[in-house]
Scaffold this motif. Structure first.
Motif, PDB file in Angstrom:
ATOM      1  N   LEU A  12       0.842  -1.184   0.000  1.00  0.00           N
ATOM      2  CA  LEU A  12       0.000   0.000   0.000  1.00  0.00           C
ATOM      3  C   LEU A  12       0.883   1.242   0.000  1.00  0.00           C
ATOM      4  O   LEU A  12       1.929   1.267   0.661  1.00  0.00           O
ATOM      5  CB  LEU A  12      -0.912   0.007   1.224  1.00  0.00           C
ATOM      6  N   ARG A  13       0.449   2.257  -0.707  1.00  0.00           N
ATOM      7  CA  ARG A  13       1.272   3.453  -0.883  1.00  0.00           C
ATOM      8  C   ARG A  13       1.073   4.442   0.259  1.00  0.00           C
ATOM      9  O   ARG A  13      -0.069   4.729   0.652  1.00  0.00           O
ATOM     10  CB  ARG A  13       0.913   4.125  -2.212  1.00  0.00           C
ATOM     11  N   ILE A  14       2.173   4.966   0.815  1.00  0.00           N
ATOM     12  CA  ILE A  14       2.127   6.074   1.756  1.00  0.00           C
ATOM     13  C   ILE A  14       3.033   7.182   1.248  1.00  0.00           C
ATOM     14  O   ILE A  14       3.950   6.939   0.468  1.00  0.00           O
ATOM     15  CB  ILE A  14       2.531   5.661   3.187  1.00  0.00           C
ATOM     16  N   ARG A  15       2.762   8.391   1.686  1.00  0.00           N
ATOM     17  CA  ARG A  15       3.544   9.563   1.244  1.00  0.00           C
ATOM     18  C   ARG A  15       4.602   9.882   2.291  1.00  0.00           C
ATOM     19  O   ARG A  15       4.593  10.946   2.915  1.00  0.00           O
ATOM     20  CB  ARG A  15       2.611  10.748   1.025  1.00  0.00           C
ATOM     21  N   ALA A  16       5.476   8.940   2.496  1.00  0.00           N
ATOM     22  CA  ALA A  16       6.520   9.089   3.497  1.00  0.00           C
ATOM     23  C   ALA A  16       7.734   8.275   3.064  1.00  0.00           C
ATOM     24  O   ALA A  16       7.602   7.260   2.368  1.00  0.00           O
ATOM     25  CB  ALA A  16       6.031   8.622   4.866  1.00  0.00           C
ATOM     26  N   ASP A  17       8.889   8.709   3.496  1.00  0.00           N
ATOM     27  CA  ASP A  17      10.138   8.002   3.219  1.00  0.00           C
ATOM     28  C   ASP A  17      10.278   6.875   4.233  1.00  0.00           C
ATOM     29  O   ASP A  17      11.194   6.861   5.061  1.00  0.00           O
ATOM     30  CB  ASP A  17      11.302   8.996   3.305  1.00  0.00           C
ATOM     31  N   ALA A  18       9.334   5.949   4.197  1.00  0.00           N
ATOM     32  CA  ALA A  18       9.234   4.936   5.242  1.00  0.00           C
ATOM     33  C   ALA A  18       8.555   3.700   4.698  1.00  0.00           C
ATOM     34  O   ALA A  18       7.940   3.723   3.631  1.00  0.00           O
ATOM     35  CB  ALA A  18       8.447   5.488   6.436  1.00  0.00           C
ATOM     36  N   ARG A  19       8.665   2.619   5.460  1.00  0.00           N
ATOM     37  CA  ARG A  19       7.923   1.404   5.135  1.00  0.00           C
ATOM     38  C   ARG A  19       7.481   0.716   6.410  1.00  0.00           C
ATOM     39  O   ARG A  19       8.122   0.829   7.473  1.00  0.00           O
ATOM     40  CB  ARG A  19       8.726   0.446   4.249  1.00  0.00           C
ATOM     41  N   VAL A  20       6.368  -0.011   6.302  1.00  0.00           N
ATOM     42  CA  VAL A  20       5.832  -0.816   7.394  1.00  0.00           C
ATOM     43  C   VAL A  20       5.874  -2.270   6.947  1.00  0.00           C
ATOM     44  O   VAL A  20       5.379  -2.602   5.859  1.00  0.00           O
ATOM     45  CB  VAL A  20       4.388  -0.403   7.743  1.00  0.00           C
ATOM     46  N   LEU A  21       6.455  -3.129   7.758  1.00  0.00           N
ATOM     47  CA  LEU A  21       6.652  -4.533   7.400  1.00  0.00           C
ATOM     48  C   LEU A  21       6.089  -5.433   8.492  1.00  0.00           C
ATOM     49  O   LEU A  21       5.897  -5.015   9.631  1.00  0.00           O
ATOM     50  CB  LEU A  21       8.143  -4.848   7.199  1.00  0.00           C
ATOM     51  N   ALA A  22       5.872  -6.708   8.145  1.00  0.00           N
ATOM     52  CA  ALA A  22       5.392  -7.677   9.133  1.00  0.00           C
ATOM     53  C   ALA A  22       5.870  -9.065   8.748  1.00  0.00           C
ATOM     54  O   ALA A  22       6.166  -9.347   7.580  1.00  0.00           O
ATOM     55  CB  ALA A  22       3.869  -7.653   9.231  1.00  0.00           C
ATOM     56  N   THR A  23       5.935  -9.930   9.748  1.00  0.00           N
ATOM     57  CA  THR A  23       6.235 -11.338   9.508  1.00  0.00           C
ATOM     58  C   THR A  23       5.610 -12.185  10.603  1.00  0.00           C
ATOM     59  O   THR A  23       5.268 -11.687  11.676  1.00  0.00           O
ATOM     60  CB  THR A  23       7.758 -11.591   9.465  1.00  0.00           C
ATOM     61  N   THR A  24       5.431 -13.456  10.305  1.00  0.00           N
ATOM     62  CA  THR A  24       5.090 -14.446  11.319  1.00  0.00           C
ATOM     63  C   THR A  24       6.215 -15.465  11.349  1.00  0.00           C
ATOM     64  O   THR A  24       6.711 -15.896  10.303  1.00  0.00           O
ATOM     65  CB  THR A  24       3.752 -15.141  11.008  1.00  0.00           C
ATOM     66  N   LEU A  25       6.625 -15.855  12.549  1.00  0.00           N
ATOM     67  CA  LEU A  25       7.713 -16.803  12.724  1.00  0.00           C
ATOM     68  C   LEU A  25       7.281 -17.899  13.686  1.00  0.00           C
ATOM     69  O   LEU A  25       6.680 -17.616  14.724  1.00  0.00           O
ATOM     70  CB  LEU A  25       8.951 -16.102  13.309  1.00  0.00           C
ATOM     71  N   VAL A  26       7.586 -19.138  13.352  1.00  0.00           N
ATOM     72  CA  VAL A  26       7.372 -20.229  14.298  1.00  0.00           C
ATOM     73  C   VAL A  26       8.565 -20.280  15.230  1.00  0.00           C
ATOM     74  O   VAL A  26       9.647 -19.767  14.922  1.00  0.00           O
ATOM     75  CB  VAL A  26       7.163 -21.575  13.577  1.00  0.00           C
ATOM     76  N   ALA A  27       8.376 -20.884  16.387  1.00  0.00           N
ATOM     77  CA  ALA A  27       9.445 -20.962  17.385  1.00  0.00           C
ATOM     78  C   ALA A  27      10.716 -21.544  16.770  1.00  0.00           C
ATOM     79  O   ALA A  27      10.674 -22.577  16.097  1.00  0.00           O
ATOM     80  CB  ALA A  27       8.998 -21.797  18.573  1.00  0.00           C
ATOM     81  N   GLY A  28      11.827 -20.854  16.962  1.00  0.00           N
ATOM     82  CA  GLY A  28      13.108 -21.287  16.422  1.00  0.00           C
ATOM     83  C   GLY A  28      13.432 -20.711  15.062  1.00  0.00           C
ATOM     84  O   GLY A  28      14.586 -20.786  14.617  1.00  0.00           O
ATOM     85  N   GLU A  29      12.445 -20.138  14.386  1.00  0.00           N
ATOM     86  CA  GLU A  29      12.657 -19.576  13.055  1.00  0.00           C
ATOM     87  C   GLU A  29      13.232 -18.168  13.170  1.00  0.00           C
ATOM     88  O   GLU A  29      12.979 -17.451  14.136  1.00  0.00           O
ATOM     89  CB  GLU A  29      11.336 -19.550  12.298  1.00  0.00           C
ATOM     90  N   SER A  30      14.004 -17.759  12.149  1.00  0.00           N
ATOM     91  CA  SER A  30      14.656 -16.462  12.173  1.00  0.00           C
ATOM     92  C   SER A  30      14.387 -15.688  10.889  1.00  0.00           C
ATOM     93  O   SER A  30      14.076 -16.263   9.840  1.00  0.00           O
ATOM     94  CB  SER A  30      16.173 -16.611  12.348  1.00  0.00           C
ATOM     95  N   GLU A  40       4.153 -13.082  15.861  1.00  0.00           N
ATOM     96  CA  GLU A  40       3.739 -12.189  14.781  1.00  0.00           C
ATOM     97  C   GLU A  40       4.257 -10.808  15.149  1.00  0.00           C
ATOM     98  O   GLU A  40       4.054 -10.353  16.278  1.00  0.00           O
ATOM     99  CB  GLU A  40       2.219 -12.183  14.669  1.00  0.00           C
ATOM    100  N   LEU A  41       4.927 -10.138  14.219  1.00  0.00           N
ATOM    101  CA  LEU A  41       5.518  -8.845  14.577  1.00  0.00           C
ATOM    102  C   LEU A  41       5.370  -7.847  13.440  1.00  0.00           C
ATOM    103  O   LEU A  41       5.235  -8.213  12.263  1.00  0.00           O
ATOM    104  CB  LEU A  41       6.988  -9.007  14.957  1.00  0.00           C
ATOM    105  N   VAL A  42       5.406  -6.563  13.825  1.00  0.00           N
ATOM    106  CA  VAL A  42       5.314  -5.458  12.884  1.00  0.00           C
ATOM    107  C   VAL A  42       6.528  -4.558  13.107  1.00  0.00           C
ATOM    108  O   VAL A  42       6.927  -4.310  14.244  1.00  0.00           O
ATOM    109  CB  VAL A  42       4.017  -4.658  13.082  1.00  0.00           C
ATOM    110  N   LEU A  43       7.101  -4.066  12.019  1.00  0.00           N
ATOM    111  CA  LEU A  43       8.311  -3.260  12.036  1.00  0.00           C
ATOM    112  C   LEU A  43       8.109  -2.021  11.180  1.00  0.00           C
ATOM    113  O   LEU A  43       7.607  -2.118  10.058  1.00  0.00           O
ATOM    114  CB  LEU A  43       9.497  -4.076  11.505  1.00  0.00           C
ATOM    115  N   VAL A  44       8.498  -0.857  11.696  1.00  0.00           N
ATOM    116  CA  VAL A  44       8.501   0.383  10.911  1.00  0.00           C
ATOM    117  C   VAL A  44       9.945   0.826  10.709  1.00  0.00           C
ATOM    118  O   VAL A  44      10.748   0.818  11.642  1.00  0.00           O
ATOM    119  CB  VAL A  44       7.691   1.490  11.616  1.00  0.00           C
ATOM    120  N   ASP A  45      10.256   1.209   9.480  1.00  0.00           N
ATOM    121  CA  ASP A  45      11.557   1.736   9.101  1.00  0.00           C
ATOM    122  C   ASP A  45      11.319   3.152   8.594  1.00  0.00           C
ATOM    123  O   ASP A  45      10.677   3.363   7.574  1.00  0.00           O
ATOM    124  CB  ASP A  45      12.153   0.851   7.994  1.00  0.00           C
TER     125      ASP A  45
END
Length: 232
Positions: free
Chosen positions: A157-175, A225-230
């Motif tokens: 999705l487009r935002i008007r910022a020099d930024a990004r929002v990301l997400a991932t799901t990880l099972v235990a032990g996964e990196s 489950e995590l969300v990251l902003v850069d």
């Protein structure tokens, strides 16, 4: 620099229909040391009771990203947009020169969201709104960009910022890992589970403020489950 902000120490308020926790100064919660993280201005962790929500109210000059963790949110705005965004999916509103909107939980269960505000690169402009699904299975074990101001992120999705929002799901032990310029401001919150980031243990709904780190190495101690902003 990595600063852990435990969930129990966040600003909070209980309005009956809304329980909310503030990672940064917001509304009646003010902490001069937590006004923003780069251009990331707001990260609210909201629990909205069934058949309640935010009545119509205005915004301007802010990129507002809503990440739905459970339930669903129903949107309506002064541009005539209407939509329902379910758990795991994302909506983006570019407030631009000004827009009024409402956000209601019309479900029979409590809806939980992360509400993320990022300062735009330029003020004004035509307001806009959009939503799209991001199935959790499609981001298992890898960070997927949900919203972005970079042309290279064509699926986001487009935002008007020099930024990004990301997400991932990880099972235990996964990196998973993420590379960023050391000048960038990163902020990470697990929606569920427990993770370790560059040696720092982060529990569900804790915040992690990151700066001057070239690589994030994220390992799940539990299914997470995590969300990251850069942001700059």
């Amino acid at each position: 620099m990595i600063e852990l902000r435990p969930f129990a120490r966040l600003g909070s308020a209980d309005h009956g229909w809304l329980r909310t926790w503030h990672h940064f100064s917001f509304a009646q919660y003010h902490d001069p040391d937590r006004m923003s993280h780069g251009t990331l201005r707001v990260w609210n962790d909201d629990e909205i009771a069934p058949d309640t929500g935010f009545p119509p109210h205005p915004h301007a000059n802010m990129e507002i990203v809503t990440y739905v963790r459970a339930g669903a949110i129903s949107h309506q705005d002064s541009l005539g947009n209407k939509g329902r965004t379910e758990a795991g999916d994302v909506q983006v509103m570019s407030a631009g020169s000004g827009i009024r909107h409402s956000e209601y939980n019309l479900e029979k269960v409590t809806t939980t969201i992360f509400q993320i505000w990022i300062e735009p690169t330029e003020r004004g402009g035509e307001p806009s709104w959009g939503t799209r699904p991001f199935p959790k299975d499609n981001r298992s074990g890898r960070l997927v960009t949900l919203a972005s101001g970079f042309d290279s992120d064509t699926e986001a999705l487009r935002i008007r910022a020099d930024a990004r929002v990301l997400a991932t799901t990880l099972v235990a032990g996964e990196s998973a890992s993420y590379e960023a310029d050391r000048s960038r401001h990163l902020y990470l919150v697990p929606a569920t589970g427990q993770i370790e980031v560059n040696g720092v243990v982060v529990n569900a709904r804790d915040g992690l403020a990151i700066h001057d780190e070239a690589v994030l190495r994220i390992t799940a101690r539990q299914d997470s489950e995590l969300v990251l902003v850069d942001a700059p």
